[in-house]
Design a protein around this motif. Structure first.
Motif, PDB file in Angstrom:
ATOM      1  N   SER A 299      86.368  70.635  -9.958  1.00  0.00           N
ATOM      2  CA  SER A 299      87.301  71.268  -9.027  1.00  0.00           C
ATOM      3  C   SER A 299      86.874  71.110  -7.580  1.00  0.00           C
ATOM      4  O   SER A 299      87.683  71.276  -6.664  1.00  0.00           O
ATOM      5  CB  SER A 299      87.427  72.762  -9.362  1.00  0.00           C
ATOM      6  OG  SER A 299      86.139  73.382  -9.305  1.00  0.00           O
ATOM      7  N   ASP A 300      85.597  70.779  -7.326  1.00  0.00           N
ATOM      8  CA  ASP A 300      85.092  70.752  -5.951  1.00  0.00           C
ATOM      9  C   ASP A 300      84.948  69.350  -5.369  1.00  0.00           C
ATOM     10  O   ASP A 300      84.877  69.191  -4.163  1.00  0.00           O
ATOM     11  CB  ASP A 300      83.725  71.448  -5.888  1.00  0.00           C
ATOM     12  CG  ASP A 300      83.817  72.910  -6.277  1.00  0.00           C
ATOM     13  OD1 ASP A 300      84.885  73.493  -6.042  1.00  0.00           O
ATOM     14  OD2 ASP A 300      82.840  73.440  -6.825  1.00  0.00           O
ATOM     15  N   SER A 301      84.847  68.309  -6.194  1.00  0.00           N
ATOM     16  CA  SER A 301      84.554  66.969  -5.691  1.00  0.00           C
ATOM     17  C   SER A 301      85.637  65.990  -6.123  1.00  0.00           C
ATOM     18  O   SER A 301      85.863  65.788  -7.316  1.00  0.00           O
ATOM     19  CB  SER A 301      83.190  66.503  -6.213  1.00  0.00           C
ATOM     20  OG  SER A 301      82.902  65.192  -5.796  1.00  0.00           O
ATOM     21  N   GLN A 302      86.325  65.369  -5.152  1.00  0.00           N
ATOM     22  CA  GLN A 302      87.302  64.342  -5.465  1.00  0.00           C
ATOM     23  C   GLN A 302      87.356  63.321  -4.338  1.00  0.00           C
ATOM     24  O   GLN A 302      86.935  63.587  -3.219  1.00  0.00           O
ATOM     25  CB  GLN A 302      88.681  64.942  -5.731  1.00  0.00           C
ATOM     26  CG  GLN A 302      89.369  65.565  -4.540  1.00  0.00           C
ATOM     27  CD  GLN A 302      90.765  66.066  -4.908  1.00  0.00           C
ATOM     28  OE1 GLN A 302      91.038  66.443  -6.035  1.00  0.00           O
ATOM     29  NE2 GLN A 302      91.664  66.060  -3.937  1.00  0.00           N
ATOM     30  N   TRP A 303      87.860  62.151  -4.660  1.00  0.00           N
ATOM     31  CA  TRP A 303      87.943  61.056  -3.702  1.00  0.00           C
ATOM     32  C   TRP A 303      89.157  60.201  -4.046  1.00  0.00           C
ATOM     33  O   TRP A 303      89.730  60.308  -5.132  1.00  0.00           O
ATOM     34  CB  TRP A 303      86.657  60.229  -3.719  1.00  0.00           C
ATOM     35  CG  TRP A 303      86.380  59.567  -5.039  1.00  0.00           C
ATOM     36  CD1 TRP A 303      86.687  58.304  -5.429  1.00  0.00           C
ATOM     37  CD2 TRP A 303      85.748  60.184  -6.183  1.00  0.00           C
ATOM     38  NE1 TRP A 303      86.295  58.070  -6.715  1.00  0.00           N
ATOM     39  CE2 TRP A 303      85.715  59.207  -7.212  1.00  0.00           C
ATOM     40  CE3 TRP A 303      85.228  61.446  -6.433  1.00  0.00           C
ATOM     41  CZ2 TRP A 303      85.172  59.469  -8.465  1.00  0.00           C
ATOM     42  CZ3 TRP A 303      84.686  61.694  -7.684  1.00  0.00           C
ATOM     43  CH2 TRP A 303      84.652  60.711  -8.674  1.00  0.00           C
ATOM     44  N   THR A 304      89.540  59.316  -3.113  1.00  0.00           N
ATOM     45  CA  THR A 304      90.708  58.459  -3.301  1.00  0.00           C
ATOM     46  C   THR A 304      90.275  57.003  -3.327  1.00  0.00           C
ATOM     47  O   THR A 304      89.470  56.571  -2.491  1.00  0.00           O
ATOM     48  CB  THR A 304      91.733  58.664  -2.166  1.00  0.00           C
ATOM     49  OG1 THR A 304      92.068  60.046  -2.088  1.00  0.00           O
ATOM     50  CG2 THR A 304      93.002  57.863  -2.430  1.00  0.00           C
ATOM     51  N   GLU A 305      90.809  56.254  -4.293  1.00  0.00           N
ATOM     52  CA  GLU A 305      90.507  54.832  -4.424  1.00  0.00           C
ATOM     53  C   GLU A 305      91.798  54.041  -4.235  1.00  0.00           C
ATOM     54  O   GLU A 305      92.788  54.299  -4.918  1.00  0.00           O
ATOM     55  CB  GLU A 305      89.888  54.538  -5.795  1.00  0.00           C
ATOM     56  CG  GLU A 305      88.592  55.300  -6.036  1.00  0.00           C
ATOM     57  CD  GLU A 305      87.945  54.951  -7.366  1.00  0.00           C
ATOM     58  OE1 GLU A 305      88.463  54.052  -8.062  1.00  0.00           O
ATOM     59  OE2 GLU A 305      86.916  55.566  -7.708  1.00  0.00           O
ATOM     60  N   TYR A 306      91.768  53.091  -3.306  1.00  0.00           N
ATOM     61  CA  TYR A 306      92.934  52.268  -2.990  1.00  0.00           C
ATOM     62  C   TYR A 306      92.703  50.859  -3.552  1.00  0.00           C
ATOM     63  O   TYR A 306      91.704  50.218  -3.224  1.00  0.00           O
ATOM     64  CB  TYR A 306      93.149  52.174  -1.483  1.00  0.00           C
ATOM     65  CG  TYR A 306      93.334  53.511  -0.795  1.00  0.00           C
ATOM     66  CD1 TYR A 306      94.610  54.050  -0.619  1.00  0.00           C
ATOM     67  CD2 TYR A 306      92.242  54.229  -0.330  1.00  0.00           C
ATOM     68  CE1 TYR A 306      94.781  55.270   0.018  1.00  0.00           C
ATOM     69  CE2 TYR A 306      92.409  55.457   0.299  1.00  0.00           C
ATOM     70  CZ  TYR A 306      93.675  55.973   0.476  1.00  0.00           C
ATOM     71  OH  TYR A 306      93.841  57.182   1.097  1.00  0.00           O
ATOM     72  N   LEU A 307      93.635  50.389  -4.387  1.00  0.00           N
ATOM     73  CA  LEU A 307      93.551  49.029  -4.914  1.00  0.00           C
ATOM     74  C   LEU A 307      94.202  48.084  -3.913  1.00  0.00           C
ATOM     75  O   LEU A 307      95.394  48.228  -3.591  1.00  0.00           O
ATOM     76  CB  LEU A 307      94.248  48.932  -6.269  1.00  0.00           C
ATOM     77  CG  LEU A 307      94.222  47.551  -6.934  1.00  0.00           C
ATOM     78  CD1 LEU A 307      92.800  47.064  -7.158  1.00  0.00           C
ATOM     79  CD2 LEU A 307      94.992  47.580  -8.256  1.00  0.00           C
ATOM     80  N   VAL A 308      93.419  47.127  -3.428  1.00  0.00           N
ATOM     81  CA  VAL A 308      93.887  46.194  -2.395  1.00  0.00           C
ATOM     82  C   VAL A 308      93.972  44.804  -3.008  1.00  0.00           C
ATOM     83  O   VAL A 308      93.040  44.351  -3.683  1.00  0.00           O
ATOM     84  CB  VAL A 308      92.937  46.191  -1.180  1.00  0.00           C
ATOM     85  CG1 VAL A 308      93.476  45.268  -0.082  1.00  0.00           C
ATOM     86  CG2 VAL A 308      92.753  47.602  -0.646  1.00  0.00           C
ATOM     87  N   TYR A 309      95.095  44.132  -2.777  1.00  0.00           N
ATOM     88  CA  TYR A 309      95.279  42.775  -3.283  1.00  0.00           C
ATOM     89  C   TYR A 309      95.293  41.794  -2.122  1.00  0.00           C
ATOM     90  O   TYR A 309      95.960  42.007  -1.108  1.00  0.00           O
ATOM     91  CB  TYR A 309      96.588  42.655  -4.059  1.00  0.00           C
ATOM     92  CG  TYR A 309      96.869  41.229  -4.512  1.00  0.00           C
ATOM     93  CD1 TYR A 309      96.164  40.672  -5.562  1.00  0.00           C
ATOM     94  CD2 TYR A 309      97.813  40.448  -3.856  1.00  0.00           C
ATOM     95  CE1 TYR A 309      96.396  39.366  -5.965  1.00  0.00           C
ATOM     96  CE2 TYR A 309      98.055  39.145  -4.249  1.00  0.00           C
ATOM     97  CZ  TYR A 309      97.349  38.614  -5.302  1.00  0.00           C
ATOM     98  OH  TYR A 309      97.587  37.315  -5.690  1.00  0.00           O
ATOM     99  N   TRP A 317      88.526  47.235  -3.874  1.00  0.00           N
ATOM    100  CA  TRP A 317      88.833  48.658  -3.692  1.00  0.00           C
ATOM    101  C   TRP A 317      88.360  49.146  -2.330  1.00  0.00           C
ATOM    102  O   TRP A 317      87.293  48.750  -1.859  1.00  0.00           O
ATOM    103  CB  TRP A 317      88.150  49.490  -4.773  1.00  0.00           C
ATOM    104  CG  TRP A 317      88.681  49.273  -6.147  1.00  0.00           C
ATOM    105  CD1 TRP A 317      88.233  48.371  -7.076  1.00  0.00           C
ATOM    106  CD2 TRP A 317      89.783  49.951  -6.754  1.00  0.00           C
ATOM    107  NE1 TRP A 317      88.980  48.452  -8.219  1.00  0.00           N
ATOM    108  CE2 TRP A 317      89.936  49.424  -8.054  1.00  0.00           C
ATOM    109  CE3 TRP A 317      90.638  50.959  -6.340  1.00  0.00           C
ATOM    110  CZ2 TRP A 317      90.911  49.865  -8.928  1.00  0.00           C
ATOM    111  CZ3 TRP A 317      91.614  51.407  -7.211  1.00  0.00           C
ATOM    112  CH2 TRP A 317      91.753  50.863  -8.485  1.00  0.00           C
ATOM    113  N   LEU A 318      89.151  50.022  -1.702  1.00  0.00           N
ATOM    114  CA  LEU A 318      88.703  50.813  -0.566  1.00  0.00           C
ATOM    115  C   LEU A 318      88.607  52.254  -1.053  1.00  0.00           C
ATOM    116  O   LEU A 318      89.566  52.787  -1.623  1.00  0.00           O
ATOM    117  CB  LEU A 318      89.680  50.715   0.612  1.00  0.00           C
ATOM    118  CG  LEU A 318      89.594  49.460   1.476  1.00  0.00           C
ATOM    119  CD1 LEU A 318      90.670  49.490   2.554  1.00  0.00           C
ATOM    120  CD2 LEU A 318      88.218  49.327   2.119  1.00  0.00           C
ATOM    121  N   ILE A 319      87.449  52.857  -0.854  1.00  0.00           N
ATOM    122  CA  ILE A 319      87.190  54.201  -1.380  1.00  0.00           C
ATOM    123  C   ILE A 319      87.023  55.164  -0.213  1.00  0.00           C
ATOM    124  O   ILE A 319      86.233  54.919   0.705  1.00  0.00           O
ATOM    125  CB  ILE A 319      85.926  54.207  -2.257  1.00  0.00           C
ATOM    126  CG1 ILE A 319      86.090  53.202  -3.401  1.00  0.00           C
ATOM    127  CG2 ILE A 319      85.641  55.605  -2.799  1.00  0.00           C
ATOM    128  CD1 ILE A 319      84.829  52.954  -4.187  1.00  0.00           C
TER     129      ILE A 319
END
Length: 492
Positions: A299-309, A317-319
């Protein structure tokens, strides 16, 4: 080379390899089986899905000191996506296979081994196995089916032909155990390669891709979600597994029409710093963000991962995390690592120390992906660091991957994507716990106050002409003490 006439349409069909027993007529798609006396028509083979691979029939290259030419192709599908197996003929008369999956390439050839091999059900991803005096890690285990074929092939296949394979890696070395014909597998060994390393010739260019598929490679297309009608941008043929950003439905866009694989719940708009569909020029390559997912460890730790082509660099990936931005690339040459000594990984003669071990869960996803993504998917992640570079091993029930990541400045990300980057608060910085024992400023403050007390003693007994000098001296002591006290509060 053997040249025959297609029994269905009469077109010329060439068998360049003496080992080939089957070919697909490029004009009428008839499947031809070659025997000692004639060529038989086995029916029509499905056309291959245009997946924008640069490889084509006739592509040539070099591996080691051996020249090869691509003469055939099998297109296969499994639960998580699709891949190609290109049949290659070497200049010295040998043959082999060029694996092609999401821009990652391996080249292998059949090899006889005299050791006992594990059964398909006994293989577990990320476990170590000794095969033919070489230690490998099980990297993937999949069951799939042939959905199309092209050119000439060394054995008889057709639409619906089932396959069971397990892949293994050791540094750049690659091994496949093929259990398609039973529990005694056929062994294929080789290496992971890149197009540059193979020095490929006659690759498909953008004009050829446009002529065959009607779209340029790398062009983002759009379709309407069959579940809710919302528009979804994606890369036709490159990323065929879609997640609707509006209703979270899982879609399959591999065919002429998108179909719903699994319905999703209505979700709030997924908020991302970089918009899906954003474009950038990164190191001379035109790149597009085609998908994004939010992963969390709790519940406390999250992040976003962007798939780049990227047309030139394929996928990366950009994280975006609380610690900043990172770029992650899938590794073709695996680091040295062992499950029983998992605290250390060695890549490029550098030791990486294990720093984290956790389960990551997908809590939201939207856009297009080159494998099937769903909310609730989990992977076991181990992270290793050396300086500013880090390695990450991700392990699921069916696959293990290694990636290498390096930090990217937030200003650089903004410069790449310009207006497509939304303003965000600065990354959170963990508050450092105060060191045990008194701080330096507190110690200095006590010293000045003790010095002040000692100087008050002569002042009480000799309050005369020298009093002014004593008062000035006391002020010189008090003022630094006050400043060190304030500094001590700032440190806290």
């Amino acid at each position: 080379m053997q040249i025959v006439s297609c029994p269905s349409c009469g077109a010329e069909v060439k068998f360049k390899s003496h080992a080939a027993v089957m070919a697909v007529c490029e004009f009428c798609r008839a499947t031809l089986l070659k025997d000692a006396e004639s060529v038989k028509n086995l029916g029509t083979m499905s056309s291959v899905l245009e997946d924008y691979s640069p490889i084509q029939i006739g592509t040539s290259g070099t591996v080691g000191a051996r020249n090869f030419t691509v003469v055939g192709r099998i297109q296969l599908r499994y639960a998580e996506g699709m891949w190609n197996e290109w049949y290659v003929l070497y200049g010295d008369g040998g043959n082999g296979w060029l694996g092609d999956s999401s821009g990652l390439f391996t080249i292998t050839a059949e090899r006889k081994v005299a050791v006992a091999l594990p059964g398909f059900d006994a293989i577990h991803v990320a476990n170590a196995y000794h095969i033919d005096d070489q230690r490998y890690l099980a990297s993937e285990k999949r069951s799939g089916e042939c959905i199309a074929g092209q050119g000439e092939l060394p054995f008889r296949v057709g639409t619906g032909w089932r396959i069971r394979v397990a892949d293994f890696r050791s540094g750049p070395h690659f091994l496949t155990l093929d259990y398609t014909d039973g529990e005694t597998p056929v062994v294929y060994t080789g290496v992971a390669v890149t197009l540059a390393e193979m020095r490929c010739q006659l690759l498909r260019d953008d004009e050829q891709i446009k002529a065959s598929a009607g779209k340029y490679r790398g062009k983002v297309d759009a379709l309407d979600c069959p579940a809710c009608g919302s528009t979804i941008s994606y890369l036709p043929g490159v990323a065929t597994n879609l997640v609707c950003p509006s209703c979270a439905a899982q879609l399959d866009a591999a065919g002429p029409e998108a179909s719903v694989l699994a319905a999703g719940d209505k979700v709030a708009q997924m908020r991302t710093t970089i918009e899906i569909g954003a474009k950038a020029n990164i190191h001379g390559s035109k790149c597009t963000v085609i998908g994004a997912m939010i992963r969390a460890t709790g519940s406390d730790s999250q992040w976003t991962e962007y798939l780049v082509y990227s047309v030139n660099a394929n996928f990366f990936w950009l994280i975006e995390s609380d610690d900043g931005w990172y770029r992650a690339d899938v590794m073709t040459h695996w680091p040295a690592w062992h499950p029983t000594a998992s605290e250390l990984a060695r890549a490029d003669k550098v030791d990486y120390q294990k720093t984290d071990d956790y389960i990551a869960t997908v809590v939201a996803a939207a856009g297009a992906f080159n494998w099937r993504v769903a909310v609730g998917d989990t992977v076991h992640v181990m992270e290793f660091e050396h300086g500013k570079s880090s390695l990450a091993a991700e392990i699921s029930a069916g696959e293990m991957t290694w990636s290498r990541s390096k930090p990217v400045a937030a200003d650089q990300v903004t410069a790449w994507f310009s207006k497509a980057v939304k303003k965000t608060r600065p990354p959170k910085v963990r508050k450092r716990a105060p060191a045990s024992g008194p701080t330096l400023s507190a110690t200095l403050g006590k010293f000045f106050w003790w010095l002040l007390g000692l100087n008050l003693i002569p002042l009480l007994f000799n309050f005369g002409a020298t009093a002014m000098y004593l008062i000035m001296a006391l002020l010189a002591i008090c003022i630094p003490a006050m400043f060190t006290s304030v500094a001590g509060k700032d440190d806290e």
